[in-house]
Design a protein around this motif. Structure first.
Motif, short mmCIF file in Angstrom:
data_model
loop_
_atom_site.label_atom_id
_atom_site.label_comp_id
_atom_site.label_asym_id
_atom_site.label_seq_id
_atom_site.Cartn_x
_atom_site.Cartn_y
_atom_site.Cartn_z
N THR A 84 53.95 -34.70 -13.59
CA THR A 84 52.84 -35.34 -14.30
C THR A 84 53.21 -35.46 -15.76
N TYR A 85 52.66 -36.49 -16.41
CA TYR A 85 52.98 -36.72 -17.81
C TYR A 85 51.69 -36.95 -18.60
N MET A 86 51.72 -36.55 -19.86
CA MET A 86 50.56 -36.70 -20.73
C MET A 86 50.25 -38.19 -20.93
N ARG A 87 48.98 -38.56 -20.66
CA ARG A 87 48.61 -39.97 -20.75
C ARG A 87 47.53 -40.24 -21.79
N ALA A 88 46.56 -39.32 -21.95
CA ALA A 88 45.48 -39.54 -22.92
C ALA A 88 45.02 -38.19 -23.46
N THR A 89 44.68 -38.13 -24.75
CA THR A 89 44.19 -36.91 -25.38
C THR A 89 43.03 -37.24 -26.30
N ASP A 90 42.20 -36.23 -26.55
CA ASP A 90 41.13 -36.35 -27.54
C ASP A 90 41.01 -35.02 -28.26
N GLY A 91 41.16 -35.03 -29.58
CA GLY A 91 41.14 -33.81 -30.37
C GLY A 91 42.50 -33.20 -30.58
N SER A 92 43.55 -33.79 -30.02
CA SER A 92 44.90 -33.24 -30.16
C SER A 92 45.49 -33.63 -31.51
N VAL A 93 46.29 -32.69 -32.09
CA VAL A 93 46.94 -32.94 -33.37
C VAL A 93 48.45 -32.76 -33.29
N SER A 94 48.97 -32.33 -32.15
CA SER A 94 50.39 -32.03 -32.01
C SER A 94 51.12 -33.18 -31.33
N ALA A 95 52.14 -33.72 -32.00
CA ALA A 95 52.94 -34.80 -31.41
C ALA A 95 53.74 -34.28 -30.22
N GLU A 96 54.21 -33.04 -30.31
CA GLU A 96 54.96 -32.45 -29.21
C GLU A 96 54.08 -32.32 -27.96
N PHE A 97 52.84 -31.91 -28.17
CA PHE A 97 51.92 -31.72 -27.05
C PHE A 97 51.58 -33.04 -26.38
N GLN A 98 51.53 -34.12 -27.14
CA GLN A 98 51.08 -35.41 -26.63
C GLN A 98 52.14 -36.13 -25.79
N VAL A 99 53.35 -35.58 -25.70
CA VAL A 99 54.40 -36.22 -24.88
C VAL A 99 54.96 -35.26 -23.84
N VAL A 100 54.33 -34.12 -23.63
CA VAL A 100 54.87 -33.13 -22.72
C VAL A 100 54.72 -33.60 -21.27
N ARG A 101 55.66 -33.18 -20.41
CA ARG A 101 55.62 -33.45 -18.97
C ARG A 101 55.56 -32.11 -18.24
N LEU A 102 54.83 -32.08 -17.13
CA LEU A 102 54.65 -30.85 -16.37
C LEU A 102 55.14 -31.06 -14.95
N SER A 103 56.16 -30.31 -14.58
CA SER A 103 56.64 -30.36 -13.21
C SER A 103 55.62 -29.67 -12.30
N LEU A 104 55.57 -30.10 -11.05
CA LEU A 104 54.63 -29.50 -10.11
C LEU A 104 54.93 -28.02 -9.97
N GLY A 105 53.92 -27.20 -10.19
CA GLY A 105 54.08 -25.76 -10.08
C GLY A 105 54.29 -25.07 -11.40
N ASP A 106 54.66 -25.80 -12.45
CA ASP A 106 54.90 -25.19 -13.75
C ASP A 106 53.64 -25.25 -14.61
N GLY A 107 53.30 -24.10 -15.22
CA GLY A 107 52.14 -24.02 -16.09
C GLY A 107 50.84 -24.16 -15.31
N LEU A 108 49.73 -24.09 -16.04
CA LEU A 108 48.43 -24.22 -15.41
C LEU A 108 48.26 -25.61 -14.80
N GLY A 109 48.65 -26.65 -15.56
CA GLY A 109 48.52 -28.02 -15.07
C GLY A 109 49.40 -28.27 -13.86
N GLY A 110 50.63 -27.74 -13.86
CA GLY A 110 51.51 -27.91 -12.72
C GLY A 110 50.98 -27.24 -11.48
N LEU A 111 50.32 -26.07 -11.66
CA LEU A 111 49.73 -25.38 -10.52
C LEU A 111 48.54 -26.17 -9.98
N VAL A 112 47.73 -26.73 -10.87
CA VAL A 112 46.62 -27.57 -10.43
C VAL A 112 47.15 -28.77 -9.65
#
Length: 626
Positions: free
Chosen positions: A119-147
């Motif tokens: 999964t890849y970051m597609r939309a944000t609201d309230g975010s200020v970090s450029a690094e955060f806005q382009v992060v990708r999450l492999s399935l199983g990695d992190g909270l989002g990957g587990l979801v």
């Protein structure tokens, strides 16, 4: 108002009716429960119970009001999403509404990438970090990957220190750069279609209540449906636009054909429609038409394109094929059971279904045009063949033949070489006929007679004409060309044609297939195949300098040359046969070299000299065995 009206219970009821907050309800004083007066103690107990009930009612009111606000927010969200048509606008509306309804610092949404499997970051609201806005999450990695992998909601009050999740340096760095602490994520799922993950997050350690998780899940459900519907609508729109585009292309091709357009017009139209270059090859790999900057060699041939894997694939299947290495597309142009050519395209990028249908239509229309052109060419060829057959057979009135020749753009009074072409057995005669017509050039006529392909070219050098035609046809197959003449079309064509037929037969018999020559240039073989061999001329051509020397000096150079060949090239044995000293023979051989040139003893020239000597003896009435 009596004392009962001032009781804590009545006060609490009044405050509830006025919508007072829980803090005011808690501030209502009541008699002490520790009083020695039983009445006061009882009143205190009742007042405490009333206050607790009031707080519970207040909490229920607040919960219902909050739920109503959430439902109202969901309804408004649904209405807003239904009104949006831009996919990017829908995603931004979702995260903005999620952040507002849950009251979080940040909300964001990731989408599933089926090709990459993450999964890849597609939309944000309230975010200020450029690094955060382009992060990708492999399935199983992190909270989002587990979801994403489990398709179930998860939340954490302190994500970076929560060991339930598979932490990675990339994800933790992005979360830390954004300053997030508590995160809640819920999947976007429509039936079995996983779309992405919707998140709400805070920059402080705040737990998420079940109501908040449920609210985020409701937003995610709305978002998933909206995204899938929007995608479906976009696909329908693209499909409809593609069908219309393909139909317009078909209409354009049809208009070109009806207006008498050729393959040049079709390749140009296809190139303009798709924005790339287009090349049409014939069934032999030669370029029939091209449009745009195609990667062709300097000689302009289509050899490089024929090596494309797309060309090989479409030759085998007949369907549109793609060469990913060169990013070229190719499709066969054919009539039923008859290959006519191949369309090759490049610099067109990815072809969608509509573009592919356009290419397929171009292939069909190109086949129709080529069939029309072939039919017209065959009709013209029948006229030419009839003319050639009448000329080489001597049929018809000379005046009528001359008129028919002029109608074909031929000057009947000009000198012409008569050529006969012979191809290997794998080449159909019809193919050789069309190729010879294309190669013969302006002012020529090509046809068939008695099973032979015959060309009459304006030329006074049959050997050069035969050699050049054989060279031009070498790309088609192994083609041998025999030439004779020159002659005019109104005088002596039948005899010259027979000589050309014998010449091509001699070339094949001599192992000279794939070349061109005339009877005169075959040397002694020309004597065998010629219709009127010039024996005296042949003898003079090879022995003339020796004959003239013997006549002037009374010498015996010709006799010495004969004796030398009869002796197997031995001067001593030749001297014995001639009854002279060996030095005399050596001196005569030196004189022969001076007259004939230093190479007369080479095998080819020696063979010609021996044949000339034999013909001289035969023509003088001598016995062939002497």
């Amino acid at each position: 108002m009596d004392a009962h009206d001032d009781s804590p219970a009545m006060t609490l009821l009044r405050l509830l009716a006025e919508g007072a907050p829980a803090s005011e309800l808690e501030a209502i004083s009541h008699p002490s429960a520790d009083s020695d007066d039983p009445g006061e103690a009882g009143e205190a107990g009742e007042a405490g119970e009333a206050r607790e009930l009031a707080l519970r009612v207040r909490a229920a009111f607040d919960s219902r009001r909050r739920r109503e606000a959430e439902l109202t927010g969901l309804v408004e969200t649904a209405r807003d999403l239904a009104a949006l048509r831009d996919p990017s606008g829908i995603l931004e509306a979702i995260v903005r509404r999620a952040r507002t309804l849950l009251g979080t610092d940040v909300a964001y949404l990731t989408l599933f990438d089926p090709e990459a499997g993450d999964t890849y970051m597609r939309a944000t609201d309230g975010s200020v970090s450029a690094e955060f806005q382009v992060v990708r999450l492999s399935l199983g990695d992190g909270l989002g990957g587990l979801v994403a992998s489990t398709r179930k909601p998860y939340w954490s009050a302190d994500y970076l220190h929560d060991h339930r999740f598979q932490h990675t340096g990339t994800i933790d760095s992005a979360v830390g750069d954004e300053g997030l602490v508590s995160i809640c994520g819920t999947p976007l799922v429509v039936e079995d279609d996983f779309v992405g993950v919707l998140f709400a997050a805070n920059r402080s350690p705040r737990p998420f209540s079940p109501d908040q998780v449920a609210l985020l899940g409701s937003l995610a459900a709305l978002a998933a449906v909206s995204i899938v519907q929007t995608r479906s609508a976009e696909e329908v729109r693209r499909h409809t636009a593609g069908v219309e585009r393909a139909a317009a292309a078909h209409d354009r091709f049809a208009e070109l054909v009806l207006a008498g357009g050729g393959v040049d017009d079709i390749t140009k139209a296809l190139g303009d429609l798709l924005g790339g270059w287009v090349v049409l090859l014939n069934s032999e790999g030669e370029i029939l038409s091209s449009h745009g900057p195609a990667p062709l060699p300097d000689d302009g041939s289509g050899t490089a394109l024929t090596r494309s894997s797309a060309v090989r694939a479409t030759e085998a299947s007949g369907r549109l094929a793609h060469d990913a290495r060169t990013d070229q597309w190719a499709i066969a142009v054919k009539a039923p059971q008859t290959p006519l050519g191949i369309l090759v395209l490049g610099a067109v990028g990815v072809l969608d279904d509509a573009d592919r249908r356009t290419v397929e239509r171009a292939s069909v229309v190109s086949a129709l045009v080529l069939l029309f052109e072939r039919t017209a060419a065959e009709a013209e060829q029948r006229v030419r063949t009839d003319l050639v057959a009448d000329l080489v057979s001597g049929r018809g009135d000379p005046t009528s033949l001359a008129t028919r020749a002029r109608a074909q753009g031929i000057d009947p009074a000009a000198a012409h070489a008569v050529l006969v072409a012979h191809a290997d057995t794998d080449t159909p005669r019809r193919t050789l006929l069309l190729a010879a017509h294309a190669a013969a050039g302006h002012g020529s006529v090509v046809g068939e007679h008695d099973g032979h392909v015959v060309a009459l070219l304006p030329s006074d050098d049959p050997h050069q004409a035969a050699t050049e035609l054989a060279r031009r046809l070498s790309r088609l197959a192994t083609v041998t060309v025999g030439g004779a003449g020159p002659t005019t079309l109104t005088d002596g064509v039948p005899a010259v044609w027979r000589e050309a037929v014998r010449t091509v037969s001699a070339l094949v018999s001599l192992g000279l297939g794939g070349t061109g020559a005339s009877a005169d240039h075959l040397g002694f073989a020309g004597l065998v195949v010629g219709s009127a061999p010039d024996v005296d001329g042949y003898v003079r051509q090879h022995l003339g300098p020796l004959l003239d020397y013997d006549t002037r000096r009374g010498s015996e150079l010709v006799k010495t040359l004969q004796a030398y060949f009869d002796a197997g090239g031995s001067p001593r044995h030749a001297a014995t046969d001639l009854h002279v000293h060996v030095n005399t023979v050596s001196q005569r051989l030196e004189r022969i070299s001076a007259l004939l040139g230093p190479h007369w003893q080479r095998p080819d020239e020696a063979l010609e000299l021996q044949l000339a000597l034999r013909l001289k003896r035969l023509s003088a009435g001598a016995s062939p065995t002497t």
